[in-house]
Motif scaffolding. Structure first.
Motif, mmCIF file in Angstrom:
data_model
loop_
_atom_site.group_PDB
_atom_site.id
_atom_site.type_symbol
_atom_site.label_atom_id
_atom_site.label_comp_id
_atom_site.label_asym_id
_atom_site.label_seq_id
_atom_site.Cartn_x
_atom_site.Cartn_y
_atom_site.Cartn_z
ATOM 1 N N VAL A 1 0.796 -1.199 0.378
ATOM 2 C CA VAL A 1 -0.055 -0.486 -0.136
ATOM 3 C C VAL A 1 0.793 0.962 0.188
ATOM 4 O O VAL A 1 1.689 1.564 0.521
ATOM 5 C CB VAL A 1 -1.207 0.021 1.096
ATOM 6 N N TYR A 2 0.171 2.234 -0.800
ATOM 7 C CA TYR A 2 0.677 3.844 -0.433
ATOM 8 C C TYR A 2 -0.381 4.328 0.667
ATOM 9 O O TYR A 2 -1.240 4.812 0.027
ATOM 10 C CB TYR A 2 1.238 4.200 -2.237
ATOM 11 N N SER B 1 -0.355 7.618 2.136
ATOM 12 C CA SER B 1 -0.764 9.339 1.921
ATOM 13 C C SER B 1 -0.854 9.829 3.427
ATOM 14 O O SER B 1 -2.092 9.696 3.983
ATOM 15 C CB SER B 1 -1.454 10.304 0.914
ATOM 16 N N LYS C 1 5.603 3.540 1.415
ATOM 17 C CA LYS C 1 5.106 2.463 1.085
ATOM 18 C C LYS C 1 5.614 1.694 1.977
ATOM 19 O O LYS C 1 6.465 1.480 3.138
ATOM 20 C CB LYS C 1 6.479 2.518 -0.140
ATOM 21 N N GLU D 1 -4.175 8.608 3.831
ATOM 22 C CA GLU D 1 -5.584 7.957 3.001
ATOM 23 C C GLU D 1 -4.508 6.720 2.763
ATOM 24 O O GLU D 1 -3.131 6.923 2.479
ATOM 25 C CB GLU D 1 -5.397 9.056 2.339
ATOM 26 N N THR D 2 -5.150 5.782 2.002
ATOM 27 C CA THR D 2 -4.598 4.926 1.988
ATOM 28 C C THR D 2 -5.006 4.231 0.346
ATOM 29 O O THR D 2 -6.563 4.062 -0.021
ATOM 30 C CB THR D 2 -4.545 3.168 2.744
ATOM 31 N N THR D 3 -3.704 4.020 -0.604
ATOM 32 C CA THR D 3 -3.911 2.950 -1.659
ATOM 33 C C THR D 3 -3.863 2.160 -1.892
ATOM 34 O O THR D 3 -2.018 1.700 -1.544
ATOM 35 C CB THR D 3 -3.652 4.073 -2.807
ATOM 36 N N VAL E 1 -2.446 -1.474 -3.330
ATOM 37 C CA VAL E 1 -1.457 -1.975 -5.064
ATOM 38 C C VAL E 1 -2.380 -3.068 -5.263
ATOM 39 O O VAL E 1 -2.447 -3.664 -4.065
ATOM 40 C CB VAL E 1 0.125 -2.322 -4.707
#
Length: 127
Positions: A36-37, A39, A78, A105-107, A109
Motif C-alpha cells: 500500500v501507499y 499518504s 510505501k 489515506e491509503t491506496t 496496490v
C-alpha cells in the motif's frame, strides 16, 4: 593489485554514489502479499514534530519507503503487510498512534506492473 574497474567502484562507494547492495525479494514469496501507499498529513509542521515523525517511521519495519511530498499531504509511505487485516492492525497500533499524524489515506496496490531499481544514468566514465 586492484583493477581499474574495482578502483572505480571503490571510488563510487567512497563518494556515496553507490549507496549499498542488496537482493530483490518477491514480497509474496515471503508472506507479504499486500503493498500500500499511505499518504500522511501531519497536524503540526515544526522541526521537532517532523523529526519525531521521521525517526519513528524509520523504525517501523513495514514501512519500506518514506518521502516528503508536495500537495495536500506531507509524506508518502510505501508499506508492505501480510494481508489487509495486518495492514489495518498496523494503522491502528503503529502509524495511526503517532504523535502529530492527523490524516492517513491509503491506496492499495492491486497489481504491480513493473518496478525498476536501475536509474536511467549515462554509463560514461565519472570524473
Amino acid at each position: 593489485s586492484d583493477t581499474p574497474c574495482l578502483r572505480r567502484v571503490k571510488k563510487l562507494e567512497l563518494d556515496k554514489v553507490i549507496l549499498g547492495y542488496g537482493a530483490r525479494v518477491d514480497p509474496a514469496k515471503v508472506g507479504l502479499s499486500v503493498v500500500v501507499y499511505a499518504s500522511v498529513r501531519l497536524s503540526e509542521h515544526s522541526d521537532d514534530s517532523t523529526a519525531l515523525f521521521e525517526s519513528t517511521v524509520a523504525q517501523l519495519s513495514a514501512v519500506t519507503e518514506c518521502s516528503v511530498v508536495t500537495g495536500s499531504h506531507d509524506y508518502l509511505l510505501k508499506i508492505v503487510a501480510k494481508d489487509l487485516v495486518a495492514y489495518e492492525q498496523f494503522i491502528k497500533k503503529s502509524l495511526g498512534n503517532l504523535k502529530y499524524v492527523s490524516n492517513i489515506e491509503t491506496t492499495v496496490v492491486l497489481k504491480q506492473i513493473f518496478s525498476h531499481n536501475v536509474l536511467p544514468v549515462d554509463a560514461s566514465p565519472i570524473e
